[in-house]
Design a protein around this motif. Structure first.
Motif, PDB file in Angstrom:
ATOM      1  N   VAL A   1      15.248  32.575  13.587  1.00 10.25           N
ATOM      2  CA  VAL A   1      14.741  31.796  14.722  1.00 10.25           C
ATOM      3  C   VAL A   1      15.254  32.315  16.062  1.00 10.25           C
ATOM      4  N   GLY A   2      16.096  33.347  16.046  1.00 15.31           N
ATOM      5  CA  GLY A   2      16.552  33.950  17.296  1.00 15.31           C
ATOM      6  C   GLY A   2      17.739  33.272  17.947  1.00 15.31           C
ATOM      7  N   VAL A   3      18.512  32.504  17.174  1.00 15.90           N
ATOM      8  CA  VAL A   3      19.707  31.859  17.710  1.00 15.90           C
ATOM      9  C   VAL A   3      20.869  32.848  17.646  1.00 15.90           C
ATOM     10  N   ARG A   4      21.604  32.961  18.732  1.00 15.34           N
ATOM     11  CA  ARG A   4      22.703  33.921  18.802  1.00 15.34           C
ATOM     12  C   ARG A   4      24.026  33.246  18.458  1.00 15.34           C
ATOM     13  N   SER A   5      24.952  34.039  17.919  1.00 18.87           N
ATOM     14  CA  SER A   5      26.281  33.519  17.589  1.00 18.87           C
ATOM     15  C   SER A   5      27.257  34.678  17.474  1.00 18.87           C
TER      16      SER A   5
END
Length: 302
Positions: free
Chosen positions: A210-214
């Motif tokens: 989903v393109g969530v960065r971490s």
């Protein structure tokens, strides 16, 4: 529709016994997962203890605990309001009350307001320097849910938020900020980056979709040495804070249990195992207690 009690709930029996409406609100505020408010609470207790006020101001520590429960709940509700569309796309978060439709957006805002009122009661227990310090964190808290969209290091921003209580506790006892309190806060930031990177390991695959960065995605295969590095920085800054309070090599001995515990987390971490990562993340509740003991020993010896 009633929200599902997710697998990582720590008090499934208690939450499950609540009436459906109260259960949904409890899940929305993550009352079923107390690890969050423990992690928010401990830095505040450290600040009080290191400043030498743990015994005389035990009531302050209790107020900080109440405030941590309320404001962590408020932060979770706000986070879910902002992230409700993203949450529907991630397996672990799709069952959250807002994402699943168990709680309406209007009800979520009302619940957020009630939790903030509890936080306001706690704020009134503080003297002006500490109260202003606490209020200064509002902007950081409000911006946090958006960080995962614009930076690979939302865990660093969470560190700014979740360690802020160290400054509040220190300011309430001493009347202002000081270098030991700032070093304690800095160490807390590094600690949060480390443990929240471990937590983020559970969502690496879904976050990529989903393109969530971490930080967990950013570190990739180097996540274990990366976490070790942040924990090492935390210990270095905490050691400097204790030294500023009492320049004696013996004070550093107080950090040995914490160092051993953090080392155990790194050595036994299995990045590909979500259950292992969750257990290591939750172990930081005990890490917080060990750090409190170190601050209590040094602060009480002044």
């Amino acid at each position: 529709m009633t929200a599902e009690i997710v697998p990582d709930s720590e008090h499934r029996g208690i939450v499950g016994a609540l009436p459906p409406v109260l259960r949904d609100l409890a899940l929305l505020a993550r009352f079923d997962r107390p690890i969050g408010w423990w992690l928010l609470f401990w830095p505040g207790a450290w600040g009080v203890a290191l400043a030498g006020g743990a015994v005389a101001r035990w009531d302050l520590i209790l107020w900080l605990l109440i405030g941590s429960i309320a404001m962590r709940g408020a932060g979770c509700v706000y986070n879910d309001i902002v992230d409700r569309d993203l949450d529907r796309q991630v397996a672990r978060t799709a069952v959250r009350p807002l994402a699943s439709g168990a709680v309406s957006l209007k009800a979520a805002w009302a619940w957020l307001g009630l939790l903030c009122l509890v936080g306001l009661v706690v704020l009134f227990q503080l003297h002006v320097p500490a109260a202003l310090t606490a209020l200064a964190s509002v902007t950081l808290v409000a911006a946090y849910p958006f960080m995962k969209r614009i930076t690979w290091w939302p865990q660093a921003w969470l560190g700014l938020v979740f360690s802020w209580a160290a400054l509040v506790g220190w300011a309430e006892i001493t009347g202002g900020w000081g270098l030991p309190g700032l070093l304690l806060y800095g160490g807390g930031i590094a600690w949060v980056i480390g443990y929240d990177t471990i937590y983020a390991l559970q969502d690496v695959e879904d976050d990529a979709l989903v393109g969530v960065r971490s930080s967990a995605r950013r570190m990739g295969a180097a996540v274990r040495p990366g976490v070790a590095g942040f924990y090492a920085v935390a210990l270095l800054l905490w050691g400097a804070a204790l030294w500023r309070m009492r320049p004696d090599p013996l004070v550093l001995v107080a950090l040995v249990p914490m160092a051993i515990h953090l080392g155990w987390q790194v050595v036994t971490l299995v990045p590909a195992d979500g259950a292992n990562a969750l257990a290591r993340f939750r172990a930081n509740r005990n890490a917080g207690a060990l750090m409190f003991a170190a601050c209590l020993v040094v602060g009480s010896a002044l």
